[in-house]
Design a protein around this motif. Structure first.
Motif: not given
Lengths: 300, 189
Positions: B96, B98-99, B107, B110, B117, B142-143, B145-146, B149-150
């Motif tokens: 997923p 981030a944007h 939110q 999704p 991204p 959240a972005s 964290r994305g 994670r990505t």
């Protein structure tokens, strides 16, 4: 626990010095060295010195940032300096200045885990140093340079682990000259296993010529893919070879092929515990068990 | 973004220009009476993109120029894609993304990402760490964290409980800069 407890139990202040060695590259020598050192220092509170003899300098840059290594290398505080001085003096290398204290990214540095760093520049000079060496009787050449440089340092450690290059040249012999045991990491496949007999032969010959007792602690299976029939079959054969007294004992614990182990090489990653470094539920459990098994073999 | 297609269409889609815009064909034929202005625009857009794709295939330099603009816009291009010959398709990572904060308003949806991204490595390469930090500063928690994670910037997940955006920005900049300079000390030794 006293930092000298293990040595006192053995009635001597000489530490356990173990070379991690295989003639084949990429079998997990550095991974095994780093894991044992971390678990000995953190979970067993031992004082541990890692000697990175491999000119690839991988263990070094898994323990200190590249930039710090470069500064030390330029200052003559790596093993390059020691071996370069065997070709031409004067002596500048001192182990006290070269050893980096409290290395690793775990918690920003592990107390009791020290490093004697290697250097890429060793590649340039190791052949010239080798030419000085007599490989039949070991009576000529700089085989004991490391032993002389570290003589006053070694008693302050419980365990010294030496990450050897994939060769039996003069640099590796310097490691063996201070070792009282060695471990052979092996990927359970054909080519890795082929590297075992030459090591057993050459180390035995070297120990005999230099009147040393260098014990083969065993074979450690690394990068094991449990779903692979080849690997499972090769492990079974390695264990049988031990019973045939052909090979040393094969450790019960195996190191799995794992992304987390590969990621653990990144010294810049932020981690606070060994569970975070190696992955709780991942290879952490195996590496912890392997260290306990190592200690059992060493103290045997 | 998807290359959703099947059969012989796949070869026709194998250009950067067509990568983003080809949609699955409708299974039912529309009558002219029910066609909306958006429906009427579709053939025009399709014709435009086909012309663009033809030009990219005929002129590799033009394809490189398009990719360079794409990279500078900080859209997700895998590392090194701008150097590859035009016509080679690179898929985005499946994780997923981030944007950009400006477009990431809701939110609750999704499954319908509203913006491209942010690729911190492309951004660092193109504009440096100050711009990277500034752009990251525009993202919500959240972005950020994305992004972590990505690109697996925190394998131990020690940042999972962090709630301060600044800490995540520091982590991303630190890790991206470290990875981008990996091996520099080994050069010219």
């Amino acid at each position: 626990m006293s930092k000298f407890k293990a040595n006192r139990e053995r009635g001597t202040l000489v530490p356990n010095v173990t070379s991690i060695i295989n003639l084949k590259g990429g079998v997990g020598k550095t991974t095994l060295t780093l894991a044992l050192a971390h678990f000995l220092a953190i979970e067993h509170e031992k004082r541990v010195l890692i000697i990175d003899l491999d000119p690839q300098t991988n263990a070094t840059v898994c323990l200190i940032p590249e930039a710090e290594w470069k500064g030390r290398d330029e200052d003559g505080r790596t093993l390059y300096q020691l071996f370069a001085e065997q070709l031409k003096g004067p002596t500048r290398f001192t182990a006290d200045a070269a050893i980096v204290k409290g290395v690793s990214n775990v918690g920003g540095g592990v107390k009791g885990l020290d490093l004697l760093p290697s250097s890429l520049r060793l590649i340039k000079i190791q052949e010239r140093v080798t030419q000085l060496t007599d490989f039949e009787q070991y009576e000529r050449g700089p085989i004991f340079a490391l032993r002389e440089a570290l003589a006053h340092i070694l008693p302050s450690y419980d365990h010294v682990l030496i990450d050897c290059p994939p060769s039996l040249g003069v640099v590796t012999l310097n490691g063996l000259a201070i070792s009282n045991s060695y471990l052979i990491p092996v990927i359970p496949d054909t080519l890795s296993v082929l590297g075992i007999p030459p090591i057993l032969d050459r180390v035995s010959h070297f120990a005999q010529c230099t009147r040393r007792n260098i014990r083969a602690l065993g074979i450690v299976i690394s990068k094991m893919r449990t779903q692979t029939v080849l690997h499972a079959e090769m492990v079974r054969r390695l264990r049988e070879d031990f019973y045939d007294r052909r090979f040393p004992i094969c450790f019960e614990t195996v190191i799995p092929e794992s992304t987390r182990i590969a990621e653990a090489a990144d010294v810049m990653a932020r981690v606070n515990t060994l569970q975070q470094k190696y992955g709780n539920g991942g290879p952490y459990a195996e590496l912890s068990a392997l260290t306990r098994e190592y200690l059992a073999h060493v103290n045997r | 973004m998807s290359t959703a297609s099947s059969g012989g269409d796949a070869a026709a889609l194998a250009t950067p220009a067509t990568l983003a815009y080809r949609r699955p064909r409708a299974t039912t034929r529309r009558t002219p009476a029910s066609a909306s202005p958006a429906d009427e625009a579709q053939p025009v857009i399709a014709a435009f993109l086909r012309a663009l794709a033809d030009r990219v295939e005929q002129d590799p330099a033009f394809g490189h120029a398009l990719l360079a603009v794409y990279a500078q816009s900080c859209m997700s291009i895998p590392r090194g894609a701008a150097d590859t010959p035009a016509g080679k398709v690179h898929r985005r990572p499946a994780a997923p993304p981030a944007h950009d904060a400006g477009s990431a308003v809701t939110q609750s949806a999704p499954s319908a990402p509203p913006g491209p991204p942010l690729d911190p490595f492309a951004l660092l390469r193109a504009h440096g760490d100050a711009t990277l930090r500034a752009r990251l500063g525009e993202l919500d928690l959240a972005s950020l964290r994305g992004v972590v994670r990505t690109h697996r910037l925190d394998p131990a997940r020690i940042s999972a409980r962090w709630s301060a955006r600044e800490r995540l920005v520091d982590l991303i900049v630190e890790q991206v800069c470290a990875r981008a300079s990996l091996g520099r000390a080994f050069e010219h030794v």
